[in-house]
Write a protein that holds these residues in place. Structure first.
Motif, PDB file in Angstrom:
ATOM      1  N   UNK A  34      41.576 -24.319  40.298  1.00  0.00           N
ATOM      2  CA  UNK A  34      40.625 -25.208  40.966  1.00  0.00           C
ATOM      3  C   UNK A  34      40.774 -25.251  42.476  1.00  0.00           C
ATOM      4  N   UNK A  35      41.880 -24.721  43.000  1.00  0.00           N
ATOM      5  CA  UNK A  35      42.096 -24.781  44.451  1.00  0.00           C
ATOM      6  C   UNK A  35      43.164 -23.764  44.855  1.00  0.00           C
ATOM      7  N   UNK A  36      43.347 -23.632  46.161  1.00  0.00           N
ATOM      8  CA  UNK A  36      44.446 -22.846  46.703  1.00  0.00           C
ATOM      9  C   UNK A  36      44.467 -21.393  46.264  1.00  0.00           C
ATOM     10  N   UNK A  37      45.654 -20.917  45.912  1.00  0.00           N
ATOM     11  CA  UNK A  37      45.846 -19.527  45.519  1.00  0.00           C
ATOM     12  C   UNK A  37      45.006 -19.188  44.296  1.00  0.00           C
TER      13      UNK A  37
ATOM     14  N   UNK B 174      41.272 -18.816  45.202  1.00  0.00           N
ATOM     15  CA  UNK B 174      41.040 -17.608  45.999  1.00  0.00           C
ATOM     16  C   UNK B 174      41.163 -16.350  45.151  1.00  0.00           C
ATOM     17  N   UNK B 175      42.144 -16.340  44.247  1.00  0.00           N
ATOM     18  CA  UNK B 175      42.305 -15.180  43.366  1.00  0.00           C
ATOM     19  C   UNK B 175      41.107 -15.051  42.428  1.00  0.00           C
ATOM     20  N   UNK B 176      40.622 -16.168  41.902  1.00  0.00           N
ATOM     21  CA  UNK B 176      39.471 -16.141  41.002  1.00  0.00           C
ATOM     22  C   UNK B 176      38.240 -15.585  41.704  1.00  0.00           C
ATOM     23  N   UNK B 177      37.976 -16.036  42.923  1.00  0.00           N
ATOM     24  CA  UNK B 177      36.812 -15.563  43.667  1.00  0.00           C
ATOM     25  C   UNK B 177      36.916 -14.073  43.953  1.00  0.00           C
ATOM     26  N   UNK B 178      38.100 -13.612  44.319  1.00  0.00           N
ATOM     27  CA  UNK B 178      38.296 -12.198  44.625  1.00  0.00           C
ATOM     28  C   UNK B 178      38.169 -11.335  43.369  1.00  0.00           C
ATOM     29  N   UNK B 179      38.808 -11.767  42.291  1.00  0.00           N
ATOM     30  CA  UNK B 179      38.734 -11.009  41.033  1.00  0.00           C
ATOM     31  C   UNK B 179      37.302 -10.976  40.514  1.00  0.00           C
ATOM     32  N   UNK B 180      36.578 -12.089  40.684  1.00  0.00           N
ATOM     33  CA  UNK B 180      35.180 -12.129  40.272  1.00  0.00           C
ATOM     34  C   UNK B 180      34.327 -11.140  41.050  1.00  0.00           C
ATOM     35  N   UNK B 181      34.607 -11.013  42.348  1.00  0.00           N
ATOM     36  CA  UNK B 181      33.888 -10.043  43.171  1.00  0.00           C
ATOM     37  C   UNK B 181      34.145  -8.610  42.704  1.00  0.00           C
ATOM     38  N   UNK B 182      35.315  -8.388  42.134  1.00  0.00           N
ATOM     39  CA  UNK B 182      35.678  -7.053  41.675  1.00  0.00           C
ATOM     40  C   UNK B 182      35.260  -6.794  40.231  1.00  0.00           C
ATOM     41  N   UNK B 183      34.545  -7.737  39.643  1.00  0.00           N
ATOM     42  CA  UNK B 183      33.985  -7.500  38.325  1.00  0.00           C
ATOM     43  C   UNK B 183      34.833  -7.930  37.152  1.00  0.00           C
TER      44      UNK B 183
ATOM     45  N   UNK C 135      47.673 -24.213  51.672  1.00  0.00           N
ATOM     46  CA  UNK C 135      46.997 -24.857  50.543  1.00  0.00           C
ATOM     47  C   UNK C 135      47.370 -26.347  50.531  1.00  0.00           C
ATOM     48  N   UNK C 136      46.996 -27.037  49.470  1.00  0.00           N
ATOM     49  CA  UNK C 136      47.330 -28.457  49.333  1.00  0.00           C
ATOM     50  C   UNK C 136      48.663 -28.684  48.617  1.00  0.00           C
ATOM     51  N   UNK C 137      49.466 -27.637  48.478  1.00  0.00           N
ATOM     52  CA  UNK C 137      50.710 -27.763  47.709  1.00  0.00           C
ATOM     53  C   UNK C 137      51.618 -28.852  48.279  1.00  0.00           C
ATOM     54  N   UNK C 138      51.673 -28.982  49.603  1.00  0.00           N
ATOM     55  CA  UNK C 138      52.530 -30.009  50.207  1.00  0.00           C
ATOM     56  C   UNK C 138      51.943 -31.404  50.013  1.00  0.00           C
ATOM     57  N   UNK C 139      50.631 -31.526  50.142  1.00  0.00           N
ATOM     58  CA  UNK C 139      49.988 -32.839  49.956  1.00  0.00           C
ATOM     59  C   UNK C 139      50.202 -33.356  48.529  1.00  0.00           C
ATOM     60  N   UNK C 140      50.181 -32.440  47.566  1.00  0.00           N
ATOM     61  CA  UNK C 140      50.331 -32.829  46.160  1.00  0.00           C
ATOM     62  C   UNK C 140      51.783 -32.898  45.702  1.00  0.00           C
ATOM     63  N   UNK C 141      52.712 -32.533  46.572  1.00  0.00           N
ATOM     64  CA  UNK C 141      54.127 -32.490  46.199  1.00  0.00           C
ATOM     65  C   UNK C 141      54.640 -33.880  45.818  1.00  0.00           C
TER      66      UNK C 141
ATOM     67  N   UNK D 178      46.587 -17.638  55.147  1.00  0.00           N
ATOM     68  CA  UNK D 178      45.319 -18.033  54.550  1.00  0.00           C
ATOM     69  C   UNK D 178      45.310 -17.635  53.074  1.00  0.00           C
ATOM     70  N   UNK D 179      44.891 -18.522  52.160  1.00  0.00           N
ATOM     71  CA  UNK D 179      44.938 -18.199  50.734  1.00  0.00           C
ATOM     72  C   UNK D 179      44.073 -17.006  50.345  1.00  0.00           C
ATOM     73  N   UNK D 180      42.991 -16.763  51.070  1.00  0.00           N
ATOM     74  CA  UNK D 180      42.169 -15.596  50.790  1.00  0.00           C
ATOM     75  C   UNK D 180      42.909 -14.301  51.065  1.00  0.00           C
ATOM     76  N   UNK D 181      43.625 -14.281  52.174  1.00  0.00           N
ATOM     77  CA  UNK D 181      44.431 -13.095  52.506  1.00  0.00           C
ATOM     78  C   UNK D 181      45.562 -12.929  51.505  1.00  0.00           C
ATOM     79  N   UNK D 182      46.166 -14.047  51.124  1.00  0.00           N
ATOM     80  CA  UNK D 182      47.223 -13.995  50.126  1.00  0.00           C
ATOM     81  C   UNK D 182      46.701 -13.404  48.825  1.00  0.00           C
ATOM     82  N   UNK D 183      45.512 -13.848  48.392  1.00  0.00           N
ATOM     83  CA  UNK D 183      44.935 -13.361  47.135  1.00  0.00           C
ATOM     84  C   UNK D 183      44.719 -11.856  47.167  1.00  0.00           C
TER      85      UNK D 183
END
Length: 263
Positions: free
Chosen positions: A14-17, A20-29, A188-194, A214-219
């Protein structure tokens, strides 16, 4: 291995890594199963995909271990199988050992370690029967060396490395791969949610996290590691050097971490 047409189940999507991974993988089919506790945000991620009809939403609480077997049953029914499970969901911690309630340590182990193990174990028979499968586990550089204010988080992430290294060994004969992904600082929000010492959320951003990758670059880097079926990968900035310093210069790493601003 390309992810096009592969069925990828992502927890913490739902957020963060995870997002970003879901959006990238979706773009790749890839065909996707998106899991997390916030259904509304999962739907937002699904709608942001180029082909939303190629994704299914599966709300899930990794801390509710008794429910995970049923989650696996549902997930397998969406596309009649799963190729890759990305164990990304988890929570962090920001509190000193002396100030941390035992209930917080139990929560960190329940979600970050036992929930991840239980979900993977529930899916393992499917991978074994198919003689194919790939577990991707988002741990942390904190699974390789420690840092103040993160004792329980470090402990849970270290445990993931021990478990999944063995899973890889035991099931190499079944053509099951394991990729351990170790992020450094990612914005990401990992620190806020810690979790703090009493179990409440920190709610504020860490300076180091805000300056992270940036999480997009990380993905992008993470997906390349998945496609190459790497055993273990470290992704971040200069903090990645801590992995090698821990191995060869542990006293130096100890001094440097104590001098650094970690919260």
């Amino acid at each position: 291995m390309e992810v096009k047409n592969k069925v990828i189940w992502i927890t913490g999507a739902s957020s963060g890594i995870g997002k970003s991974l879901a959006l990238l993988a979706g773009q790749k089919g890839a065909r996707l199963i998106l899991s997390g506790r916030n259904t509304a945000r999962l739907i937002e991620v699904q709608n942001a995909l180029p082909n939303p009809e190629c994704a299914h939403i599966l709300p899930m609480d990794l801390g509710d271990i008794e429910s995970l077997q049923e989650c696996v049953r549902q997930a397998l029914g969406f596309f009649d199988g799963i190729d890759i499970l990305v164990n990304n969901a988890g929570i962090s911690q920001r509190s000193l050992i002396a100030d941390t309630h035992m209930e917080v340590y139990e929560r960190l182990i329940q979600v970050n370690y036992l929930g991840t193990v239980a979900l993977s174990k529930a899916l393992l028979p499917h991978f074994t029967e198919a003689q194919s499968g790939h577990f991707v586990v988002v741990t942390s550089l904190m699974g390789k060396f420690g840092s103040p204010w993160r004792s329980g988080y470090c402990g849970a992430k270290h445990a993931l490395h021990g478990f999944f290294d063995v899973l890889r060994m035991e099931h190499q004969k079944d053509n099951i791969a394991v990729t351990l992904v170790c992020p450094g600082f990612v914005n990401t929000d990992v620190a806020r949610n810690a979790l703090t010492g009493d179990g409440s959320a920190q709610t504020r951003q860490d300076q180091a996290t805000a300056r992270g990758m940036d999480p997009g670059r990380f993905a992008q880097k993470m997906l390349r590691a998945i496609e190459k079926r790497k055993m273990e990968v470290y992704i971040g900035g200069k903090e990645v050097s801590g992995v090698y310093m821990k191995r060869f210069f542990p006293r130096l790493l100890h001094k440097l971490v104590l001098r650094s601003k970690v919260v």
